[in-house]
Motif scaffolding. Sequence first.
Motif, short mmCIF file in Angstrom:
data_model
loop_
_atom_site.label_atom_id
_atom_site.label_comp_id
_atom_site.label_asym_id
_atom_site.label_seq_id
_atom_site.Cartn_x
_atom_site.Cartn_y
_atom_site.Cartn_z
N HIS A 199 14.24 -14.18 8.96
CA HIS A 199 14.79 -12.94 8.37
C HIS A 199 13.94 -13.16 7.18
N LEU A 200 13.86 -14.33 6.43
CA LEU A 200 13.03 -14.33 5.22
C LEU A 200 11.50 -13.86 5.46
N GLU A 201 11.00 -14.13 6.54
CA GLU A 201 9.42 -13.77 6.61
C GLU A 201 9.38 -12.02 7.01
N THR A 202 10.42 -11.65 7.59
CA THR A 202 10.74 -10.27 7.53
C THR A 202 10.76 -9.78 6.34
N GLU A 203 11.49 -10.18 5.45
CA GLU A 203 11.74 -9.61 4.13
C GLU A 203 10.32 -9.87 3.30
N ILE A 204 9.70 -10.82 3.47
CA ILE A 204 8.39 -11.09 2.68
C ILE A 204 7.36 -10.10 3.31
N GLN A 205 7.47 -9.92 4.65
CA GLN A 205 6.36 -8.72 5.07
C GLN A 205 6.63 -7.48 4.48
N LYS A 206 8.02 -7.21 4.31
CA LYS A 206 8.31 -5.92 3.82
C LYS A 206 7.82 -5.67 2.31
N ASN A 207 8.08 -6.67 1.75
CA ASN A 207 7.61 -6.58 0.44
C ASN A 207 6.01 -6.53 0.11
N GLN A 208 5.37 -7.43 0.90
CA GLN A 208 3.95 -7.40 1.04
C GLN A 208 3.37 -5.88 1.38
N ASP A 209 4.24 -5.08 2.43
CA ASP A 209 3.53 -3.79 2.79
C ASP A 209 4.22 -2.83 1.54
N LYS A 210 5.20 -3.25 0.97
CA LYS A 210 5.25 -2.09 -0.32
C LYS A 210 4.20 -2.29 -1.15
N ILE A 211 3.58 -3.50 -1.63
CA ILE A 211 2.46 -3.80 -2.36
C ILE A 211 1.42 -2.96 -1.89
N LYS A 212 0.88 -3.01 -0.62
CA LYS A 212 -0.14 -2.69 0.14
C LYS A 212 0.10 -0.91 0.05
N GLN A 213 0.98 -0.14 0.09
CA GLN A 213 1.31 0.88 -0.01
C GLN A 213 1.24 1.60 -1.29
N ILE A 214 1.07 0.80 -2.40
CA ILE A 214 1.25 1.41 -3.74
C ILE A 214 -0.17 2.27 -4.15
N THR A 227 7.04 -1.89 -9.59
CA THR A 227 7.13 -1.94 -8.32
C THR A 227 6.43 -3.38 -7.83
N LYS A 228 5.02 -3.37 -8.13
CA LYS A 228 4.33 -4.72 -7.69
C LYS A 228 5.09 -5.98 -8.29
N GLU A 229 5.16 -6.22 -9.48
CA GLU A 229 6.28 -7.22 -10.07
C GLU A 229 7.24 -7.60 -9.43
N ARG A 230 8.28 -6.61 -9.13
CA ARG A 230 9.47 -6.66 -8.43
C ARG A 230 9.09 -7.23 -7.09
N CYS A 231 7.99 -6.74 -6.32
CA CYS A 231 7.88 -7.36 -4.99
C CYS A 231 7.29 -8.80 -4.86
N GLU A 232 6.47 -8.99 -6.18
CA GLU A 232 6.01 -10.31 -6.13
C GLU A 232 7.15 -11.19 -6.34
N LYS A 233 7.96 -10.85 -7.41
CA LYS A 233 9.13 -11.86 -7.38
C LYS A 233 9.99 -12.12 -6.49
N ASN A 234 10.12 -11.00 -5.64
CA ASN A 234 11.14 -11.08 -4.49
C ASN A 234 10.35 -12.10 -3.44
N ILE A 235 9.01 -11.78 -3.18
CA ILE A 235 8.16 -12.71 -2.29
C ILE A 235 8.20 -14.14 -2.74
N GLU A 236 8.30 -14.30 -4.20
CA GLU A 236 8.16 -15.73 -4.66
C GLU A 236 9.52 -16.43 -4.44
N ARG A 237 10.71 -15.72 -4.48
CA ARG A 237 12.34 -16.10 -4.17
C ARG A 237 12.21 -16.27 -2.88
N LEU A 238 11.83 -15.41 -1.87
CA LEU A 238 12.13 -15.48 -0.58
C LEU A 238 11.27 -16.79 0.22
N GLN A 239 10.05 -16.93 -0.44
CA GLN A 239 9.16 -18.28 -0.02
C GLN A 239 9.97 -19.44 -0.55
#
Length: 645
Positions: A323-338, A352-364
Amino acid sequence: MAIYHFSAQMISRSKGQSSVASASYRSGERLKDERTGETKYYRREVQPETMILSPSHSPQWVNDRQRLWNEVEKAETRKNSQLAREINVALPKELSHDQQRELIQDYVQTEFVNKGMIADIAIHRDDKENPHAHVMLTTREISEEGFTVKNRDWNDRELLNHWREQWAKNINKALEREGIQEHVSHLSHEARGVEQLPTVHLGHVAHAMEKRGVKTDRGNINRERQEYNRLVVDLQKYREEKEALQKQMVKEKKQKDYLTPSEKVDIKKAIPFVKGFVTLDKIQERREQIDQWEEKISKSKSYLEWKSSAFEKATSHYKRQEHLETEIQKNQDKIKQINWFNPLKIKDNRLTKERCEKNIERLQQDHEFHDKKLDYYRDKLKFHNKEEFFAKYQEFAAEKELKTSSFRKQNQEIREQRTILDQAEKALKQGEIREITSHYPELKTAGTYMSYENAMKLKELNQKAGKIVPIEEVKTMFTKRSATVKEYKDAIREVDHAIKNARTAEVYFKELNDIEKRIQKTENNPLLKAKLMISKEAKKEHMQDLQKSEEYKAAIEKLGYKDQKHLTEHLEKLEKSDVLREKVEHTIEVNTIGNFKGGHGASLGLLEAILQGVQEAQQQEVREHNKREKQRLKRKKTRGFDLER
């Protein structure tokens, strides 16, 4: 066939020996002898299993084999010093490696380490047919600082005999725990009345030659003696089996005489489980084996449940990681789509990028947390990656189903065996009750209602008497014994009462003496006498003393004493009666416990229990008879009522 071997020797400089070299040879380790500067190493095809056991107060370095034996060498300064004691024992090949290790470890801990020695154990399994252990033991006391004085008590010959005996007992207990019908003895063949010839010790040279297929003189001697011993054992075994079979046939015939057909069937059912002639002792022994069997199942079930729970928990960690890997991938996709080429959304894109990066860090971090949790299960369940885990989980699921089914069948078998053993025990006890009560006309029919415990008490009385003691004789014995006990107890009570009265009179005399002194002082002193004329209080106290004096005299007279001299003489007599009292108490004890001539050694309690048991059986018979009679009359009345209709 389990064998017994126990030998002891001293490792000594006078024989040109070194404790370091000896430890190296036995452990198969490379050790440096600091005294000579030599490095000792003896290569072995099968590495020995080794361990060092030491008292709790020993310094930590004793667990280092090289340091341990070099310290022993340093502590010994004489050229003929005894460096260590070695014990060599054969391990039962019937036991597993773990069981052999546990056997020698427990024995050494109890007999040597707990006494203050350090033990270096090496288990040799070069020859599967001859597993054995070498135990090197220190000869000096150990303190937190190191070795101190030699303990000469450890050289006691009696102690060596004790060690030999205890090793045999430990082997037999270990074999018994595993249900192995073997038995060893520390006694020589001669001491046990066995006609076997002892084999000779091969020695490592001859042993190595024999192992290579080269026959030696010592090996030939042993082969001849082993063949002779085999014939002796076979003959001896035949004699023992024949004697046991004859005894069993007599017992079976005697047993069958007092059993009903259904009871014989119940006992026959138990034969496969007790493996032979069914007795109460064998039933109890089988019950204990079943308890151990049930305990093993329980432990296996507990482990299976733990393993199942471990797989489930590990699975939940993997699912969480997915589940965490799926969420990390979603946040990475959001960054790519900017879209960074839109100048109007630069600020929003950065947020958006800062929020996604923080989410990725927390999820990791969360992912790493679950990975650390999985480390525990990787170690316990023995897997390295996700694919290997789910493969093992699938294997375990099949294993769990098979084992659960096996546990269910085993528990059913245990229940059935216990039921059969209970029925066999009941049948045996009923047969024994009938045998015991068959000698008593009073119990011809009432014996059916006698409890096994009371029947065994009656049997105990007959065994002590060496004959069948009639119930009337039991009653006479009990009545006579009870009367004797009562008589002596009454005598003791009288003595106790007399002593109590004497002590009370002693107190009264003391009080009377004090009062009379005050009275005489007042009457002989003119001033105090004049005071009585003018002081009501003084007169009152004087009158009270006169009254108390008369009361104490009357009380003393009532207790049977004329004067102080009479009391003193009586107390002396009572003190002398303590010797008589002891004799009386001994007589009571003998009559109560029953260890005396002519009374069959039966205690008063045993006689009373027998009479009570007989009475209870007879009363129960009457109750059952009355119950059957009531039922018969009720049925008769019911049939009559039906006919009228």
